[in-house]
Motif scaffolding. Structure first.
Motif, mmCIF file in Angstrom:
data_model
loop_
_atom_site.group_PDB
_atom_site.id
_atom_site.type_symbol
_atom_site.label_atom_id
_atom_site.label_comp_id
_atom_site.label_asym_id
_atom_site.label_seq_id
_atom_site.Cartn_x
_atom_site.Cartn_y
_atom_site.Cartn_z
ATOM 1 N N LEU A 1 0.416 -1.236 -0.400
ATOM 2 C CA LEU A 1 -0.375 -0.222 0.193
ATOM 3 C C LEU A 1 0.888 1.534 -0.354
ATOM 4 O O LEU A 1 2.124 1.156 0.603
ATOM 5 N N PRO A 2 0.180 2.471 -0.953
ATOM 6 C CA PRO A 2 1.457 3.820 -0.766
ATOM 7 C C PRO A 2 0.934 4.129 0.580
ATOM 8 O O PRO A 2 0.620 3.651 1.541
ATOM 9 N N TYR A 3 2.149 4.243 1.512
ATOM 10 C CA TYR A 3 2.822 4.732 2.271
ATOM 11 C C TYR A 3 1.708 5.916 2.902
ATOM 12 O O TYR A 3 0.571 5.796 4.123
ATOM 13 N N ASN A 4 1.220 6.475 2.382
ATOM 14 C CA ASN A 4 0.066 8.060 2.635
ATOM 15 C C ASN A 4 -1.176 8.278 2.635
ATOM 16 O O ASN A 4 -1.928 8.493 2.987
ATOM 17 N N VAL A 5 -1.937 6.770 2.276
ATOM 18 C CA VAL A 5 -3.632 6.264 2.505
ATOM 19 C C VAL A 5 -3.155 5.435 3.014
ATOM 20 O O VAL A 5 -4.777 4.558 2.977
ATOM 21 N N ALA A 6 -2.431 4.694 3.426
ATOM 22 C CA ALA A 6 -2.304 3.070 3.904
ATOM 23 C C ALA A 6 -3.317 2.811 4.803
ATOM 24 O O ALA A 6 -4.304 2.045 5.012
ATOM 25 N N VAL A 7 -3.608 3.584 5.948
ATOM 26 C CA VAL A 7 -4.412 3.179 7.193
ATOM 27 C C VAL A 7 -5.807 4.067 6.570
ATOM 28 O O VAL A 7 -6.824 3.124 6.371
ATOM 29 N N PRO A 8 -6.584 4.726 6.011
ATOM 30 C CA PRO A 8 -7.706 5.006 5.523
ATOM 31 C C PRO A 8 -8.514 3.719 4.255
ATOM 32 O O PRO A 8 -8.863 3.491 4.169
ATOM 33 N N VAL A 9 -6.890 3.393 3.834
ATOM 34 C CA VAL A 9 -7.800 2.719 2.351
ATOM 35 C C VAL A 9 -7.600 0.694 2.906
ATOM 36 O O VAL A 9 -8.695 0.134 2.630
ATOM 37 N N GLU B 1 6.913 0.785 8.068
ATOM 38 C CA GLU B 1 6.889 0.461 9.370
ATOM 39 C C GLU B 1 6.120 1.188 10.591
ATOM 40 O O GLU B 1 5.829 0.406 11.808
ATOM 41 N N GLU B 2 6.176 2.290 10.346
ATOM 42 C CA GLU B 2 5.786 2.908 11.695
ATOM 43 C C GLU B 2 4.267 2.609 11.673
ATOM 44 O O GLU B 2 3.742 2.618 12.703
ATOM 45 N N GLY C 1 13.211 -4.855 4.011
ATOM 46 C CA GLY C 1 14.332 -3.811 3.488
ATOM 47 C C GLY C 1 13.759 -2.811 2.833
ATOM 48 O O GLY C 1 12.836 -2.930 2.638
ATOM 49 N N MET C 2 14.423 -1.623 2.075
ATOM 50 C CA MET C 2 14.667 -0.489 1.179
ATOM 51 C C MET C 2 14.888 -0.754 0.317
ATOM 52 O O MET C 2 14.534 -0.603 -0.648
ATOM 53 N N ASN C 3 16.132 -2.071 0.295
ATOM 54 C CA ASN C 3 16.366 -2.620 -1.021
ATOM 55 C C ASN C 3 16.079 -3.318 -1.923
ATOM 56 O O ASN C 3 16.712 -3.765 -3.135
ATOM 57 N N VAL C 4 14.559 -3.460 -1.525
ATOM 58 C CA VAL C 4 13.423 -4.950 -2.163
ATOM 59 C C VAL C 4 13.210 -3.989 -3.378
ATOM 60 O O VAL C 4 12.172 -4.570 -3.808
ATOM 61 N N ALA D 1 14.780 3.173 -4.233
ATOM 62 C CA ALA D 1 14.558 2.281 -2.548
ATOM 63 C C ALA D 1 13.667 3.455 -1.625
ATOM 64 O O ALA D 1 14.174 4.524 -2.120
ATOM 65 N N PRO D 2 12.821 2.825 -1.107
ATOM 66 C CA PRO D 2 12.212 4.311 0.023
ATOM 67 C C PRO D 2 13.805 4.556 0.811
ATOM 68 O O PRO D 2 14.938 3.737 1.526
ATOM 69 N N LYS D 3 13.156 5.985 2.413
ATOM 70 C CA LYS D 3 13.906 6.033 3.201
ATOM 71 C C LYS D 3 13.893 4.848 4.577
ATOM 72 O O LYS D 3 14.547 5.721 5.086
ATOM 73 N N ILE D 4 12.760 4.754 4.235
ATOM 74 C CA ILE D 4 12.207 3.950 5.463
ATOM 75 C C ILE D 4 11.579 2.511 5.421
ATOM 76 O O ILE D 4 11.611 1.957 4.821
ATOM 77 N N HIS D 5 12.176 1.501 6.311
ATOM 78 C CA HIS D 5 12.320 0.075 5.598
ATOM 79 C C HIS D 5 10.487 -0.136 6.687
ATOM 80 O O HIS D 5 9.620 0.509 6.749
#
Length: 313
Positions: free
Chosen positions: A145-153, A173-174, A208-211, A215-219
């Motif tokens: 899921l896209p990080y910015n809308v994960a919870v609403p989705v 991860e947060e 991890g980020m490298n997959v 690559a995102p800046k967070i896990h």
């Protein structure tokens, strides 16, 4: 909302046995070049480029071979191919029209036997309330899921598709920590309580980020869920969620203070809390979803009693 053309699966059709090739980094980048696209932060596009990660996600999702899986944001099809290997059918919701147009072709090339078991919906997942070819509804949700809308989705889909019995979502991860948090935890908040209304959530791993490309800046974190019945209450979900929102709007305040606006006054909030068996000096972060449901129920009862009193006199 549009459905990609494709025939309906024949009775008894099943995914092909055995491991099949998945999209790798070179394949993903080649597709992006072919389509002339660059992943955008606006749509939260981070494509998985590692086949082992896809297999790990699919295995952790616990998909039953006979069930339909709902995927949100299939992108270039990395996870989609893995899901088609495990499920009887995959329905994918994609908001990007360029990616949506290309995905059926990717399925036809990489999984020609699965074309009739795949449906595509071109739409914003937050606006989808029905799906093609699934009168009984999807049984599982598996998505990156896209990080910015994960919870609403997640909350929207659980609300509108009660057929979703279980699933696994990959989120920041947060966000994963928040969804899976229990009362008293530092990360416990509105997402935790509202998700608990629909079922049990647990953190199922870290990615991890490298997959990813880029690559995102967070896990990322994997969150597995199993649907359970909401707490027994006469209060509608909307009213319970209103209590939750009010309680965490000022999380440093006691419930008596935090709910005073919602209840009408501090005295009214205290009366409702005591009737619900909740300490007015407690804070929202120590309550479970069942306690929030009792608070909403007691407010309804108080409102009904007040209306009856006014009618009598």
């Amino acid at each position: 909302m549009t459905e990609a053309p494709g025939s309906q699966p024949s009775p008894g059709s099943q995914p092909s046995p055995g491991p099949q090739p998945l999209l790798g980094a070179a394949d993903i980048r080649a597709l992006a070049v072919e389509l002339g696209i660059r992943p955008t932060k606006t749509l939260g596009q981070n494509f998985v480029i590692d086949g082992n990660t896809i297999r790990r996600i699919v295995a952790a999702a616990g998909i039953h071979p006979e069930e339909t899986v709902l995927e949100v944001g299939p992108g270039l099809g990395s996870l989609t191919l893995g899901l088609l290997d495990a499920a009887a059918r995959v329905v994918a919701i994609e908001i990007d029209p360029v990616l949506a147009r290309r995905l059926p072709e990717t399925i036809a090339r990489w999984r020609p036997d699965a074309v009739g078991r795949f449906d595509l919906v071109l739409s914003d997942a937050l606006k989808v309330t029905d799906l093609p070819g699934t009168p009984e509804g999807p049984g599982a949700l598996v998505a990156n899921l896209p990080y910015n809308v994960a919870v609403p989705v997640v909350l929207h889909l659980l609300e509108h598709f009660p057929s979703l019995r279980h699933g696994l979502v990959m989120v920041q991860e947060e966000v994963a920590d928040r969804l899976a948090a229990g009362p008293g935890s530092k990360t416990y908040g509105v997402p935790s309580v509202k998700a608990a209304w629909y079922g049990t959530m647990r953190k199922a791993g870290v990615i991890g980020m490298n997959v990813f490309w880029p690559a995102p800046k967070i896990h990322s974190g994997l969150v597995a869920f199993t649907r359970t019945a909401p707490p027994p209450t006469t209060a509608p979900r909307e009213e319970v969620f209103a209590v939750i929102d009010a309680a965490f709007a000022q999380r440093r305040k006691t419930l008596r203070a935090a709910l005073s606006g919602w209840a009408g006054s501090g005295a009214a909030a205290e009366a409702i809390l005591r009737a619900a068996g909740v300490d007015p000096s407690a804070r929202g972060e120590v309550l479970g979803v069942a306690e929030f449901a009792r608070i909403a129920e007691e407010k309804r009862a108080a409102g009904s009693a007040s209306a009856a009193s006014e009618a009598l006199g």
